[in-house]
Design an enzyme around this catalytic site. Structure first.
Site, PDB file in Angstrom:
ATOM      1  N   GLU A 102      -1.416  11.820  29.567  1.00  0.00           N
ATOM      2  CA  GLU A 102      -1.383  13.193  30.103  1.00  0.00           C
ATOM      3  C   GLU A 102      -1.810  14.235  29.058  1.00  0.00           C
ATOM      4  OE1 GLU A 102       1.597  14.270  32.837  1.00  0.00           O
ATOM      5  OE2 GLU A 102       1.787  12.260  33.642  1.00  0.00           O
TER       6      GLU A 102
HETATM    7  C1  LIG Z   1      -0.100   3.316  28.919  1.00  0.00           C
HETATM    8  C2  LIG Z   1      -1.124   4.240  29.446  1.00  0.00           C
HETATM    9  C3  LIG Z   1      -1.046   4.681  30.763  1.00  0.00           C
HETATM   10  C4  LIG Z   1      -2.044   5.488  31.294  1.00  0.00           C
HETATM   11  N1  LIG Z   1      -2.016   5.823  32.618  1.00  0.00           N
HETATM   12  C5  LIG Z   1      -3.090   6.459  33.153  1.00  0.00           C
HETATM   13  C6  LIG Z   1      -3.185   6.655  34.565  1.00  0.00           C
HETATM   14  O1  LIG Z   1      -2.293   6.297  35.325  1.00  0.00           O
HETATM   15  N2  LIG Z   1      -4.291   7.247  35.039  1.00  0.00           N
HETATM   16  C7  LIG Z   1      -5.303   7.657  34.237  1.00  0.00           C
HETATM   17  O2  LIG Z   1      -6.291   8.163  34.729  1.00  0.00           O
HETATM   18  N3  LIG Z   1      -5.246   7.509  32.895  1.00  0.00           N
HETATM   19  C8  LIG Z   1      -4.163   6.899  32.331  1.00  0.00           C
HETATM   20  N4  LIG Z   1      -4.107   6.714  30.973  1.00  0.00           N
HETATM   21  C9  LIG Z   1      -5.176   7.213  30.135  1.00  0.00           C
HETATM   22  C10 LIG Z   1      -4.787   8.335  29.191  1.00  0.00           C
HETATM   23  O3  LIG Z   1      -4.693   9.533  29.895  1.00  0.00           O
HETATM   24  C11 LIG Z   1      -5.813   8.353  28.057  1.00  0.00           C
HETATM   25  O4  LIG Z   1      -5.496   7.250  27.244  1.00  0.00           O
HETATM   26  C12 LIG Z   1      -5.828   9.622  27.285  1.00  0.00           C
HETATM   27  O5  LIG Z   1      -6.423  10.615  28.035  1.00  0.00           O
HETATM   28  C13 LIG Z   1      -6.580   9.501  25.958  1.00  0.00           C
HETATM   29  O6  LIG Z   1      -7.813   8.865  26.096  1.00  0.00           O
HETATM   30  P1  LIG Z   1      -8.222   7.668  25.097  1.00  0.00           P
HETATM   31  O7  LIG Z   1      -7.053   6.756  24.999  1.00  0.00           O
HETATM   32  O8  LIG Z   1      -9.488   7.119  25.552  1.00  0.00           O
HETATM   33  O9  LIG Z   1      -8.378   8.359  23.679  1.00  0.00           O
HETATM   34  P2  LIG Z   1      -9.646   9.191  23.147  1.00  0.00           P
HETATM   35  O10 LIG Z   1     -10.070  10.150  24.170  1.00  0.00           O
HETATM   36  O11 LIG Z   1     -10.647   8.259  22.606  1.00  0.00           O
HETATM   37  O12 LIG Z   1      -8.984  10.028  21.966  1.00  0.00           O
HETATM   38  C14 LIG Z   1      -8.720   9.449  20.678  1.00  0.00           C
HETATM   39  C15 LIG Z   1      -8.006  10.465  19.813  1.00  0.00           C
HETATM   40  O13 LIG Z   1      -8.836  11.612  19.625  1.00  0.00           O
HETATM   41  C16 LIG Z   1      -8.127  12.791  19.928  1.00  0.00           C
HETATM   42  N5  LIG Z   1      -9.096  13.771  20.444  1.00  0.00           N
HETATM   43  C17 LIG Z   1      -9.999  13.612  21.435  1.00  0.00           C
HETATM   44  N6  LIG Z   1     -10.703  14.749  21.602  1.00  0.00           N
HETATM   45  C18 LIG Z   1     -10.241  15.630  20.701  1.00  0.00           C
HETATM   46  C19 LIG Z   1     -10.538  16.977  20.370  1.00  0.00           C
HETATM   47  N7  LIG Z   1     -11.464  17.680  20.996  1.00  0.00           N
HETATM   48  N8  LIG Z   1      -9.837  17.564  19.385  1.00  0.00           N
HETATM   49  C20 LIG Z   1      -8.888  16.893  18.724  1.00  0.00           C
HETATM   50  N9  LIG Z   1      -8.554  15.633  18.981  1.00  0.00           N
HETATM   51  C21 LIG Z   1      -9.216  15.009  19.964  1.00  0.00           C
HETATM   52  C22 LIG Z   1      -7.080  12.382  20.926  1.00  0.00           C
HETATM   53  O14 LIG Z   1      -5.976  13.276  20.867  1.00  0.00           O
HETATM   54  C23 LIG Z   1      -6.727  10.993  20.436  1.00  0.00           C
HETATM   55  O15 LIG Z   1      -5.752  11.119  19.432  1.00  0.00           O
HETATM   56  C24 LIG Z   1      -3.094   5.922  30.449  1.00  0.00           C
HETATM   57  C25 LIG Z   1      -3.125   5.530  29.115  1.00  0.00           C
HETATM   58  C26 LIG Z   1      -2.177   4.689  28.619  1.00  0.00           C
HETATM   59  C27 LIG Z   1      -2.277   4.265  27.176  1.00  0.00           C
END
Ligand SMILES: Cc1cc2nc3c(=O)[nH]c(=O)nc-3n(C[C@H](O)[C@H](O)[C@H](O)COP(=O)(O)OP(=O)(O)OC[C@H]3O[C@@H](n4cnc5c(N)ncnc54)[C@H](O)[C@@H]3O)c2cc1C
Length: 811
Positions: free
Chosen positions: A501
């Site tokens: 989220e």
């Molecule tokens: C257990 C679990 C349940 C989930 N459930 C759902 C679900 O039900 N439905 C759904 O759609 N999604 C779900 N997600 C997805 C979740 O919302 C994403 O994992 C999240 O949005 C982050 O994306 P990413 O993991 O690809 O990280 P990335 O987007 O690759 O980010 C990596 C890091 O970079 C940082 N970052 C990225 N952009 C910036 C910026 N501009 N400035 C500073 N920092 C930045 C982030 O904070 C993070 O620390 C789930 C994820 C998990 C792990």
């Protein structure tokens, strides 16, 4: 005499700024003062002339609209337009989604505290309390977290059945659709209580009630969709999940490449207009067991079957998982927890148009819908999980640290441990206050966009700190896995809360201040709208008015910040008298500082502030700490300002003020213009640092209440589930703490007799206690009481042992 006259002049100028006097008032008062000083005073001609000139310039600027518009506003607007950063429609939707609430007051420099204190106290209805005390209690009693994770790798079937039967998936669905129609506060309290028992069950419960099809259908669905899905979701006949994240699109979720092409195809034997959908999603909670998938995709209409637009934008579909072509069923293993999470895929899956959430009229509005619904999820679910972690650690680690002795002293009495315990205690108080405050906003029909981002980020971070401290205090006891370990699953769950989220680094760096600055500032949002609207002169009069007010607002904040700094906030008002009055004053003082620093950073950096994430993050930290401290003051007042809470209130607010100062100092040290950073430090903290970390005595006071059974301890840990089973590790810990206090005088007597040699030091405890009875130090019944307690204690500190192949538990 001269100094006195200068002082009068400065006082009047400062008073006008401080009180935000309207233009006509300050031009008249300052003008009249200057004339009087010229006639009757003894200020030198040169000095007076310079001051007069400055005054005339400022008065002309403020009063002569036409001149100002021509020679100031137009060139400034032109310059600003060149510096305006491009904003995508996704960014605009994200910024405009949801409502602003109390955080706006904090952002604008003069919070109206009475308004805060008059907000209704968040309260549960009798029906909601009964559900928590019966159905949720029963659910928790049925769950064994160790078995869920390590044996079933899922909730057992009878738990799923119970969740469905008791309508846990319809907590927020209105009663007219068969749901429980509970408040946001009840939703939060239920998820929190389940989390204290089992994180996997809490996540499985919270997702259908937050950002999921139910929430989206409720707010945006067509009547048919509502009538069909909501009762089925409420009864648990449908298990929903919501799929946005894709391998290439995580934080930048608006960049999804999952596509839906508008076309004609055959559905149930008829050719109809629909969408041919291809998606590849991952990390989706509940997807492996979902019966209905909410899917976000980008919709295209290349053949113009709907209208002129080809790229319609992000759209949300609602797809039954038994529909041909929908792939679900495989699972991820999120941090070894057992809630359902996995990918879903589909290739060229044809769906009818009316599977779009809200129907075809809502095509292209998906991003906005997600952003608005996200505010609720962030405001309720993750704060609830985090507070659950806090309550559990407060209760159990508090008890353990009092029970466990090393060097013949309870752990809680070591100053080093006290430092960790005080963080657990103080942060739990902050979490409970923040949870109630934010859920209260949702129950006032606010969709708190920025407050929910603050709650999501800071409350999950506080939970992370709490659990880390708790692990340190329990040490080996919570490192060894097994059914006796009630902390490890919380420890593993923290990175999940941090990531979902809106991942935390992004939330802190980009969202809290980025969205806050635009939505909470009294002028910026409209200024940006007009500056980006068109490049002709049409908006100059309105922009002129806005800029003039904006300059007045900034100057007034400058004066107020300086005067507040000089006087230590002494001139500021407080809505109440008593020991917390000073905190209201200090928070107003820091709110003014935030208003000033935000304007200065925006002025200097303009659109570059978007890339200067560390500046934005620090400004966001100030806003967030103001928010959390407000929550604490509100909670204290709502509880009737009890004396028992005072040490906690002081600890929490002083901690928040200290964090604000840390953020300010980091900002000054890294100010975009170095020397300006020094000037702002001198304006805001003219006497040097104003705040400090809570002192050791205060920390000791809050730890003492944490490790001693009391009504306060019961209230702060309300809805932390403790089983009624005597062999449950948490029940045992709770009981042992009470027994420890009851047996303390006996132990002291026994210890004294050991020390003075009446009782031997040789032999087992049981043997030595028998010797104490023989010597008349203890009675037989006292010995039995001590012996019983000792057995209980041995159980408390015991960890599990497994067979060599780890297949079964030995103890
Ligand atoms: C257990 C679990 C349940 C989930 N459930 C759902 C679900 O039900 N439905 C759904 O759609 N999604 C779900 N997600 C997805 C979740 O919302 C994403 O994992 C999240 O949005 C982050 O994306 P990413 O993991 O690809 O990280 P990335 O987007 O690759 O980010 C990596 C890091 O970079 C940082 N970052 C990225 N952009 C910036 C910026 N501009 N400035 C500073 N920092 C930045 C982030 O904070 C993070 O620390 C789930 C994820 C998990 C792990």
């Amino acid at each position: 005499m001269v100094a006195f006259q200068v002082a009068i002049l400065l006082t009047i100028i400062f008073a006008c700024g401080y009180l935000r006097a309207p233009v006509v008032v300050w031009t008249s008062i300052i003008g009249a003062t200057l004339i009087l000083l010229a006639i009757f005073g003894s200020l030198g001609f040169l000095f007076l002339s310079i001051v007069f000139l400055l005054y005339l310039f400022a008065a002309a600027f403020a009063n002569f609209k036409t001149l100002r518009q021509e020679y100031f506003t137009k060139p400034v607007v032109l310059a600003l337009q060149k510096r305006m950063p491009a904003m995508s429609s996704g960014e605009r939707d994200a910024i405009e989604a949801g409502d602003v609430w109390w955080e706006k007051e904090l952002f604008c420099g003069a919070p109206r505290w009475k308004k805060l204190l008059q907000m209704p106290k968040p309260q549960l209805s009798d029906e909601e309390k009964s559900f928590l005390e019966n159905q949720v209690e029963e659910l928790c009693e049925r769950i064994n977290e160790w078995e869920v994770i390590h044996e079933h790798k899922d909730l057992p079937e009878h738990v799923w059945d119970y969740l469905k039967k008791e309508r846990f998936f319809g907590l927020v669905i209105p009663k007219e659709y068969g749901g429980l129609g509970f408040s946001a506060l009840a939703h939060s309290s239920i998820v929190m209580k389940i989390a204290t028992r089992c994180m996997s069950a809490a996540v499985n419960t919270m997702v259908p009630n937050s950002l999921g099809p139910a929430e989206l259908i409720l707010h945006y669905g067509t009547t048919e969709q509502r009538n069909y899905y909501l009762p089925r979701l409420a009864r648990g006949e449908e298990i929903p999940s919501f799929a946005l994240t894709a391998p290439e699109a995580g934080s930048d979720a608006a960049s999804i490449t999952d596509q839906g092409i508008v076309c004609y195809d055959v559905f149930e034997g008829k050719e109809i207009l629909g969408i041919r959908l291809t998606w590849d999603k991952r990390y989706i909670t509940l997807a492996p067991v979902a019966t209905v998938l909410g899917i976000a995709f980008r919709m295209y209409d290349p053949d113009h079957l709907l209208g002129d637009k080809e790229d319609i934008g992000i759209t949300l579909g609602l797809i039954p998982t038994k529909h041909p072509g929908v792939e679900i069923g495989t699972r991820h293993i999120p941090m070894s927890l057992a809630f359902m999470n996995g990918p879903t895929r589909g290739e060229n899956v044809f769906i009818p148009m009316d599977w779009i959430i809200g129907g075809v009229e809502r095509a292209g509005f998906g991003w906005r819908m997600i952003m608005e619904s996200l505010a609720i999820g962030r405001a309720i679910s993750l704060p609830a999980l985090s507070t659950g972690c806090g309550k559990l650690a407060y209760r159990m680690t508090g008890a353990y640290s009092r029970l466990r002795k090393q060097f013949n002293i309870p752990l809680s009495q070591f100053e080093g441990i006290e430092e960790s315990l005080s963080d657990i205690a103080g942060f739990t108080y902050l979490l409970e206050a923040g949870r109630l405050f934010t859920a209260g906003a949702v129950d006032q029909n606010v969709r708190p966009a920025i407050a929910s981002a603050i709650a999501k980020y800071h409350m999950t971070e506080l939970a992370r700190k709490i659990i880390a401290h708790a692990m340190d205090v329990h040490a080996g006891q919570m490192i060894q896995m097994g059914p006796r370990n009630f902390l490890a699953a919380k420890h593993f769950s923290i990175p999940i809360s941090i990531t979902v989220e809106g991942a935390n680094i992004l939330t802190r760096s980009l969202i809290i201040f980025g969205q806050g600055a635009i939505r909470c500032h009294p002028y910026i949002q409209r200024e940006v709208e007009l500056l980006t609207a068109s490049r002709n002169d049409q908006h100059i009069p309105e922009l002129d008015q806005l800029l003039q007010s904006h300059i007045g607002y900034t100057l007034s904040n400058l004066v107020r910040a300086f005067v507040n700094g000089l006087t230590g906030g002494f001139l500021l008002g407080s809505p109440i008298l008593g020991p917390t009055a000073k905190y209201y004053r200090q928070l107003t003082r820091m709110s003014t500082a935030l208003a000033l620093l935000s304007d200065m950073c925006m002025l200097i950096l303009g659109g570059d502030l978007k890339r200067k994430e560390r500046i934005s993050a620090r400004l966001g930290d100030i806003l967030s700490q103001l928010y959390l401290a407000s929550a604490v003051l509100k909670y204290y007042k709502d509880e009737g300002s009890p004396k028992t809470d005072l040490a906690y209130v002081k600890w929490s607010v002083e901690k928040c003020l200290y964090e604000i100062q840390v953020a300010c100092n980091e900002l000054f040290n890294n100010f975009p213009i170095k020397w300006l950073g020094k000037i702002f430090r001198a304006i805001i903290f003219p006497w040097g640092d104003a705040y400090h970390k809570p002192v050791d005595n205060l920390s000791r006071a809050i730890v003492n209440t944490m490790v001693t059974p009391s009504d306060f301890r019961e209230r702060l840990t309300r809805y932390c589930f403790v089983s009624k089973e005597p062999d449950d590790p948490m029940r045992r810990m709770d009981d042992a703490l009470i027994k420890a206090f009851a047996t303390e005088p006996l132990f002291k007597k026994f210890q004294l007799a050991t020390k003075n040699g009446t009782v031997t030091r040789v032999g087992s405890l049981e043997e030595r206690m028998k010797s104490a009875v023989f010597k008349g130090v203890l009675t037989e019944s006292e010995m039995n009481t001590l012996s019983q307690f000792n057995k209980m204690y041995q159980e408390v500190i015991r960890v599990n042992e497994f067979t060599f192949d780890l297949r079964s538990i030995v103890k």
